[in-house]
Design an enzyme around this catalytic site. Sequence first.
Site, mmCIF file in Angstrom:
data_model
loop_
_atom_site.group_PDB
_atom_site.id
_atom_site.type_symbol
_atom_site.label_atom_id
_atom_site.label_comp_id
_atom_site.label_asym_id
_atom_site.label_seq_id
_atom_site.Cartn_x
_atom_site.Cartn_y
_atom_site.Cartn_z
ATOM 1 N N SER A 46 -0.290 1.315 5.084
ATOM 2 C CA SER A 46 -1.536 0.622 5.413
ATOM 3 C C SER A 46 -2.597 1.530 6.039
ATOM 4 C CB SER A 46 -1.246 -0.600 6.296
ATOM 5 O OG SER A 46 -0.388 -1.501 5.602
ATOM 6 N N GLU A 97 9.559 1.845 -2.717
ATOM 7 C CA GLU A 97 9.617 0.828 -3.789
ATOM 8 C C GLU A 97 10.619 1.242 -4.862
ATOM 9 O OE1 GLU A 97 5.396 0.659 -4.488
ATOM 10 O OE2 GLU A 97 5.136 -0.295 -2.535
ATOM 11 N N LYS A 121 0.354 3.294 -7.748
ATOM 12 C CA LYS A 121 1.431 2.354 -8.114
ATOM 13 C C LYS A 121 1.221 1.840 -9.547
ATOM 14 C CE LYS A 121 1.637 1.040 -3.266
ATOM 15 N NZ LYS A 121 2.450 0.364 -2.309
ATOM 16 N N GLU A 168 7.016 7.072 5.652
ATOM 17 C CA GLU A 168 6.445 5.772 5.293
ATOM 18 C C GLU A 168 7.364 4.668 5.792
ATOM 19 O OE1 GLU A 168 3.524 6.050 1.889
ATOM 20 O OE2 GLU A 168 5.468 5.806 0.974
ATOM 21 N N ASN A 228 -1.509 6.866 -3.982
ATOM 22 C CA ASN A 228 -0.466 6.348 -4.877
ATOM 23 C C ASN A 228 -1.018 5.090 -5.530
ATOM 24 O OD1 ASN A 228 1.812 5.298 -6.065
ATOM 25 N ND2 ASN A 228 2.819 4.726 -4.138
ATOM 26 N N HIS A 260 9.988 7.153 -3.286
ATOM 27 C CA HIS A 260 9.149 6.124 -2.660
ATOM 28 C C HIS A 260 10.018 4.900 -2.348
ATOM 29 C CE1 HIS A 260 6.085 3.049 -2.126
ATOM 30 N NE2 HIS A 260 5.245 4.042 -1.863
ATOM 31 N N GLY A 294 1.907 -1.721 2.481
ATOM 32 C CA GLY A 294 1.290 -2.874 1.814
ATOM 33 C C GLY A 294 1.249 -4.125 2.674
#
Length: 253
Positions: A215, A99, A13, A169, A11, A97, A175
Amino acid sequence: MSGRTPLIAGNWKMYKTGPEAVDTAQRLVELLADTADVDIMIAPVFTALDPVSQVVADSRVGLGAQNLYWEKEGAYTGEISADMLVAAGCQYVIIGHSERRQYFGETDETVNKKIRTAIDAGLIPVFCVGETEAEREAGQTFSVLDKQVQIGLGGYFAKDLGTLVIAYEPVWAIGTGKTATREQAQEAHQYIRSLIEQNIDKTLAQSMRILYGGSVKPDNVADLMQMPDIDGALVGGASLDAESFSKIVKFKG
Ligand code: PEP
């Protein structure tokens, strides 16, 4: 992994312009030319999809988008449809996702509609679920996964979901450099598979790929991939560099 072909997905991003994405994709195609028994996907920003699709065509690397909208076309400023993604060369699309849930108002209900749209267009949805740190600390991990899966896949039958990929996730691991232990990830993956079995279909549950994301790096991927219900990885930061991502794809050595 239990006989399921692993999928390693990157991904990207909101990183890389079109030319930068093309450069990384070109390097990946070279580095991954001789890989076997693993599916590979990269998801650049929308403006890079078309040029990157020309680079990865006829290679081991598949192409995905990071989002879509459920309408076919219309006055929806800033959105993109499934047919537009297919025309740009995508085979996959990431949906839900964390985010997007955190910053753009994505809900389990919108995720449900987007999954339908992806499937109808022939795209493989990579459906993201996972708990926040506060939810884990409050002992709510399973109930959060339950709700995300029940609503996200509400109204679907096994025949609809043959290609669906789920990505577990945990939000606290995205991250942050804080990877879930392989035992924590396996526990959540096994639970998600049991939800698919109870709510939808046993055969589907056994064949469905469940990726871990949070991560993942070249030095922890092999350890995670040893677990029976971990069928691949959704990789953010470490997928931006071709050398690092190709080491993750080649986790078997
Ligand atoms: C992600 O973006 O889905 C992700 C898992 O990011 P990172 O690998 O950087 O934690």
